[in-house]
Design an enzyme around this catalytic site. Sequence first.
Site, short mmCIF file in Angstrom:
data_model
loop_
_atom_site.label_atom_id
_atom_site.label_comp_id
_atom_site.label_asym_id
_atom_site.label_seq_id
_atom_site.Cartn_x
_atom_site.Cartn_y
_atom_site.Cartn_z
N HIS A 24 -7.35 -5.89 -0.70
CA HIS A 24 -6.15 -5.10 -0.40
C HIS A 24 -5.49 -5.66 0.86
O HIS A 24 -5.90 -5.37 1.98
CB HIS A 24 -6.57 -3.65 -0.18
CG HIS A 24 -5.44 -2.68 -0.06
ND1 HIS A 24 -4.67 -2.29 -1.12
CD2 HIS A 24 -4.96 -2.00 1.02
CE1 HIS A 24 -3.77 -1.41 -0.72
NE2 HIS A 24 -3.93 -1.22 0.59
N SER B 125 0.83 -1.20 0.00
CA SER B 125 0.00 0.00 0.00
C SER B 125 0.87 1.25 0.00
O SER B 125 1.75 1.39 -0.84
CB SER B 125 -0.95 -0.06 1.19
OG SER B 125 -1.98 0.89 1.07
#
Length: 424
Positions: A402, A261
């Site tokens: 994610h 991320s």
Amino acid sequence: MKTAVHFSIFLFVCTMSFAQFDTNYEESQVREFNLPNPLTTFAGEKISNISEWSEKRRPELFEFFENQVYGKVPGKLDSASFKLLEENENALNGKARRKQVEVTLSKNEKSIRFTILMFLPKKSSATPIFLGYNFFGNHTITNDANVIVSEAWAMNSEEMHISDHRLTEASRGLRGHRWAIEKILEGGFGLATIYYGEIDPDKYDLSDGLHELFYEKRQERPKNNEWGSLAAWAFGYSSALDYFEQDRDVDPTKVVVFGHSRLGKAALWAGASDQRFAGVISNASGCGGAALSKRRFGETINVINTSFPHWFCRNFKKYNNNEEALAVDQHQLLTLIAPTPVYVASAQDDQWADPKGEFLSAYHASTVYALFNKKGIATNQMPELHTPIHTAVGYHIRAGKHDVTDYDWEQYIKWANEVLELNQ
């Protein structure tokens, strides 16, 4: 108390801002755009060999990213020192060696400290290693009771049992699923991790952390072309590599920097800024990382600069809702890493990070790797789920959200062994 109130207001503003953004998740709604050619200079000169790339194109690209996107580091440290805090030859039920090393960075009679947690294969020396930041403290990646709990500022999280911005014992091991430690060790690698908040607290307040060491008298924030938090975290990666160069347990020529991320964005900039790294891995790094900005799919420059105004340099804000004016795109960030191998990974359900944009970035970066006779990605057609590409420019997309999974680590370990030629 002032900092806590300030950050709470910041989170409220971010939440309200997200609701106001018109985010595109439809491929049919992606507007036509001109993608800058990595092998054509800003003046229109064609680049055809390594010498021209190294002497002409790479310097101007790096200067642009440094001054307009991530920000310049305003000087050099006065000193860096290292202290072994703790080590154990029988960690993880006898499966690993554990080391905890304190790094002190000093400038202008000020300093910050961060701790590197290392798990290394037993009975080995000069070990190749993965280096990555964690989000909530070194103690969250493992149930090992001997891992030190950081005293640094942390983002409050009910899930991670963090309140009053203090890390707690209650979160020990809660992020272990993101770190396949045993797989990494079995693959012949060590793992080194750092709590990113010890380098620079992830809040819109650049009066603490690494930035503050470099301020001139009465300076309160970086200049418009100076570093935001992403560049500070990249600097921390390089500082850890400085330590590895004097640790005989680690092979400093085989350090692979990894990030997920926002920390994947930092890993990519670290690889572009410091070519000592042997490999770079971007896991779901999205906007400002591997994803093409000009696609304006999922998170955009405007969204990221509004929600996280401290991540990039202030010059980058001029491209909010103005991607057309941007003379570069993120595939060119990947080219700055060349010829060092780079791996980009996406998740099917993580449309916010624009998996297609991440893949296309890797594809378009491959032309520069070809100058170095390094194999990249040959087609602009995305691969199917779970069909990884393990070349000098690597890529995979997996099912799921994610996150970082065992599947991701299985690919990274296999890829790193191949590109570093460890099993030859």
